[in-house]
Motif scaffolding. Structure first.
Motif, mmCIF file in Angstrom:
data_model
loop_
_atom_site.group_PDB
_atom_site.id
_atom_site.type_symbol
_atom_site.label_atom_id
_atom_site.label_comp_id
_atom_site.label_asym_id
_atom_site.label_seq_id
_atom_site.Cartn_x
_atom_site.Cartn_y
_atom_site.Cartn_z
ATOM 1 N N GLN A 49 0.858 -1.183 0.055
ATOM 2 C CA GLN A 49 -0.002 0.011 -0.374
ATOM 3 C C GLN A 49 1.022 1.134 -0.122
ATOM 4 O O GLN A 49 0.789 2.196 0.969
ATOM 5 N N PRO A 50 1.786 0.998 -0.987
ATOM 6 C CA PRO A 50 2.751 2.450 -1.122
ATOM 7 C C PRO A 50 2.309 3.843 -1.057
ATOM 8 O O PRO A 50 1.088 3.884 -2.171
ATOM 9 N N GLY A 51 1.899 4.975 -0.841
ATOM 10 C CA GLY A 51 1.849 6.151 -1.014
ATOM 11 C C GLY A 51 2.590 7.523 -1.142
ATOM 12 O O GLY A 51 3.552 7.256 -0.164
ATOM 13 N N TRP A 52 2.191 8.517 -1.573
ATOM 14 C CA TRP A 52 3.160 9.512 -1.496
ATOM 15 C C TRP A 52 2.995 10.665 -1.022
ATOM 16 O O TRP A 52 2.120 11.347 -0.716
ATOM 17 N N LEU A 53 4.483 11.725 -0.179
ATOM 18 C CA LEU A 53 4.010 12.413 0.368
ATOM 19 C C LEU A 53 4.923 13.546 -0.720
ATOM 20 O O LEU A 53 5.210 13.103 -1.561
ATOM 21 N N PRO A 54 3.747 15.063 -0.213
ATOM 22 C CA PRO A 54 4.788 16.312 -1.404
ATOM 23 C C PRO A 54 5.983 15.563 -1.979
ATOM 24 O O PRO A 54 6.401 16.549 -2.732
ATOM 25 N N ASP A 55 6.790 16.038 0.015
ATOM 26 C CA ASP A 55 7.803 15.783 -0.664
ATOM 27 C C ASP A 55 8.476 14.745 -1.201
ATOM 28 O O ASP A 55 10.320 15.370 -0.892
ATOM 29 N N GLY A 56 8.180 13.968 -1.063
ATOM 30 C CA GLY A 56 8.619 12.955 -1.570
ATOM 31 C C GLY A 56 10.035 11.370 -1.097
ATOM 32 O O GLY A 56 9.590 10.498 -1.231
ATOM 33 N N ARG A 57 8.629 11.990 0.462
ATOM 34 C CA ARG A 57 9.039 10.669 0.840
ATOM 35 C C ARG A 57 8.040 9.413 0.549
ATOM 36 O O ARG A 57 6.839 9.830 0.479
ATOM 37 N N LEU A 58 7.458 8.272 1.469
ATOM 38 C CA LEU A 58 7.183 7.807 0.834
ATOM 39 C C LEU A 58 6.125 6.938 1.423
ATOM 40 O O LEU A 58 7.272 6.144 2.828
ATOM 41 N N LEU A 59 5.074 6.709 1.938
ATOM 42 C CA LEU A 59 4.489 5.991 2.883
ATOM 43 C C LEU A 59 3.995 5.018 2.626
ATOM 44 O O LEU A 59 3.875 4.460 1.122
ATOM 45 N N PHE A 60 3.915 3.512 3.587
ATOM 46 C CA PHE A 60 3.240 2.515 2.979
ATOM 47 C C PHE A 60 3.201 2.014 4.380
ATOM 48 O O PHE A 60 3.565 2.239 5.602
ATOM 49 N N THR A 61 2.078 0.325 4.253
ATOM 50 C CA THR A 61 1.831 -0.181 5.169
ATOM 51 C C THR A 61 2.799 -1.493 5.649
ATOM 52 O O THR A 61 2.881 -2.219 4.199
ATOM 53 N N VAL A 62 2.589 -1.662 6.799
ATOM 54 C CA VAL A 62 3.712 -2.640 7.125
ATOM 55 C C VAL A 62 2.520 -3.507 7.564
ATOM 56 O O VAL A 62 1.172 -3.573 9.153
ATOM 57 N N PHE A 63 1.970 -4.896 7.515
ATOM 58 C CA PHE A 63 0.998 -5.881 7.990
ATOM 59 C C PHE A 63 1.532 -7.292 9.193
ATOM 60 O O PHE A 63 2.882 -7.453 8.484
ATOM 61 N N GLY A 64 1.045 -7.586 10.223
ATOM 62 C CA GLY A 64 1.607 -8.380 11.141
ATOM 63 C C GLY A 64 0.588 -8.212 11.605
ATOM 64 O O GLY A 64 -0.998 -8.588 11.180
ATOM 65 N N ALA A 65 0.313 -8.590 13.488
ATOM 66 C CA ALA A 65 -1.411 -8.646 13.959
ATOM 67 C C ALA A 65 -1.757 -8.499 13.075
ATOM 68 O O ALA A 65 -2.824 -8.080 14.209
ATOM 69 N N GLU A 66 -0.810 -6.398 13.967
ATOM 70 C CA GLU A 66 -1.661 -5.741 13.584
ATOM 71 C C GLU A 66 -0.997 -5.106 12.389
ATOM 72 O O GLU A 66 -0.136 -4.651 12.460
ATOM 73 N N THR A 67 -1.193 -4.566 11.695
ATOM 74 C CA THR A 67 -0.554 -3.519 10.503
ATOM 75 C C THR A 67 -0.170 -1.848 11.210
ATOM 76 O O THR A 67 -0.798 -1.681 12.220
ATOM 77 N N THR A 68 0.912 -1.492 10.793
ATOM 78 C CA THR A 68 1.202 -0.513 11.032
ATOM 79 C C THR A 68 1.704 0.315 9.752
ATOM 80 O O THR A 68 2.023 -0.116 8.924
ATOM 81 N N LEU A 69 1.914 2.348 10.320
ATOM 82 C CA LEU A 69 1.857 3.096 9.229
ATOM 83 C C LEU A 69 2.706 3.303 9.085
ATOM 84 O O LEU A 69 4.054 3.467 10.499
ATOM 85 N N TRP A 70 4.017 3.332 8.156
ATOM 86 C CA TRP A 70 5.394 4.034 7.951
ATOM 87 C C TRP A 70 6.282 4.773 7.316
ATOM 88 O O TRP A 70 5.082 4.852 6.139
ATOM 89 N N TYR A 71 7.309 5.739 7.236
ATOM 90 C CA TYR A 71 7.713 6.379 6.001
ATOM 91 C C TYR A 71 9.014 6.139 6.054
ATOM 92 O O TYR A 71 9.894 6.038 6.554
#
Length: 376
Positions: free
Chosen positions: A327-349
């Motif tokens: 589930q990648p997604g971008w911030l306007p400044d060029g950093r990349l957001l994404f989801t890590v899947f596990g027992a609970e999902t978490t968001l990262w960049y």
């Protein structure tokens, strides 16, 4: 490095120092205090003393920040805790006192869907975990936010099937239902200007990508009727920043791989070079500068993140947090957001333009997903 909008900030301050010995004797080199990092709330700066080019950096000690609540000092690093002006001081290795002033800004905001009190809704939050905001409150799952031009669009199941809704992001904005069919309309994505929309619908019995104005007037199938085969499907469309192309996932070649199409209805998407021949490639998302498409792929084993260079057709894997990622997604400044899947999902960049490790976004919600930044 790949992202043109990457920021590497350094604060420089200091003055020429008095001559050592006699007036005609040698002069001590100019020394400045350098804060390396992003000047945004939640970021961590590294402090060094510099006499010339970066290779001449030396260590500092006794680091301070004023006001004291502007940051937390740990050795030669400072974690920035609030926006506004701050003065940083330190002592160079030769005992000289150094000082610099910086201006700290609020971090970019990520939109996502998550569960709170048993209901999945649309939220936004600063990437440092500050200023959590809930955007939807209806019963029924709401997901896949897209934000551009002051408009938020998302998919909602409140009506018993997937329907598209919009909401202005200005204060006091009201919701508007965009689709009223018996089909499922999902995965909306706004163009950069927020004037056009692409989404997925199963109105014809199979999931296909459609394009329309942001008001959902005159929707039309993106691909030509001859594209793919009778049972092939299309998912996960994403606009190029210029609005003339759309990347998508399709099984038109018999497996999940990526395609790029003109944004004109009735076009024939072209397969992305190197996609789908070794593994499953899904979830394309176009970078703000138009040079890259991030996607998830099983080509390295479990689902991981990759970048496709639109200019050269090269594909490279991104360093990321441990675990299955997507589930990648971008911030306007060029950093990349994404989801890590596990027992609970978490968001990262992460920043694809440097080697810094990924950073988790504290969302204070359950199973956050589908992160995206607002298009500038």
């Amino acid at each position: 490095m790949p992202i043109a909008s990457r920021i590497t900030l350094a604060a420089l301050a200091g003055a020429m120092l008095a001559a050592c010995g006699s007036d005609s004797g040698p002069t001590a080199p100019a020394r400045t205090l350098v804060a390396v990092g992003r000047f945004e709330r939640g970021a961590t700066l590294r402090l060094v003393a510099r006499d010339g080019p970066p290779g001449s950096d030396s260590t500092v000690s006794n680091v301070t920040i004023t006001p004291a609540n502007a940051g937390a000092v740990t050795g030669t690093t400072i974690k920035l805790l609030q926006a506004g002006a701050a003065t940083i001081g330190a002592t160079a290795s030769d005992g000289r006192a150094l000082m610099t002033t910086i201006t700290v800004v609020a971090p970019p905001v990520v939109f996502f869907d998550a569960v709170v009190a048993g209901n999945r809704d649309i939220y936004s939050i600063g990437i440092d975990g500050g200023e959590l905001k809930r955007w939807t409150t209806a019963l029924g799952e709401e997901s896949h936010p897209s934000v551009a031009g002051g408009l938020l669009v998302f998919s909602s199941a409140r009506d018993g099937n997937g329907e598209l809704y919009s909401l202005t992001t200005a204060a006091g904005g009201t919701e508007k239902r965009l689709t009223t069919t018996t089909a499922n309309e999902i995965q909306p994505t706004l163009s950069t200007a927020g004037t056009s929309l692409t989404y997925v619908s199963d109105a014809g019995g199979l999931t296909r990508v459609y394009v329309a104005a942001a008001t959902l007037t005159n929707p039309a199938r993106l691909s030509a009727a001859s594209f793919g085969f009778g049972g092939s499907i299309e998912y996960q469309p994403t606009w190029s920043p210029t609005g003339d192309r759309i990347a998508l996932m399709s099984t038109a070649n018999g497996r999940s791989n990526l395609f790029i199409s003109s944004s004109t209805p009735g076009s024939t998407p072209a397969p992305v070079t190197g996609s789908g021949t070794q593994a499953t490639d899904v979830e394309p998302t176009w970078s703000p500068d138009g040079n890259w498409i991030a996607f998830a792929s099983t080509r390295a084993g479990g689902a991981q993140l990759f970048l496709f260079d639109v200019r050269t057709s090269a594909i490279k894997q991104l360093a990321q947090a441990t675990g299955t990622s997507g589930q990648p997604g971008w911030l306007p400044d060029g950093r990349l957001l994404f989801t890590v899947f596990g027992a609970e999902t978490t968001l990262w960049y992460l920043d694809p333009a440097d080697t810094s490790p990924p950073v988790q976004i504290p969302t204070a919600t359950t199973n956050p997903a589908h992160p995206t930044g607002a298009r500038p």
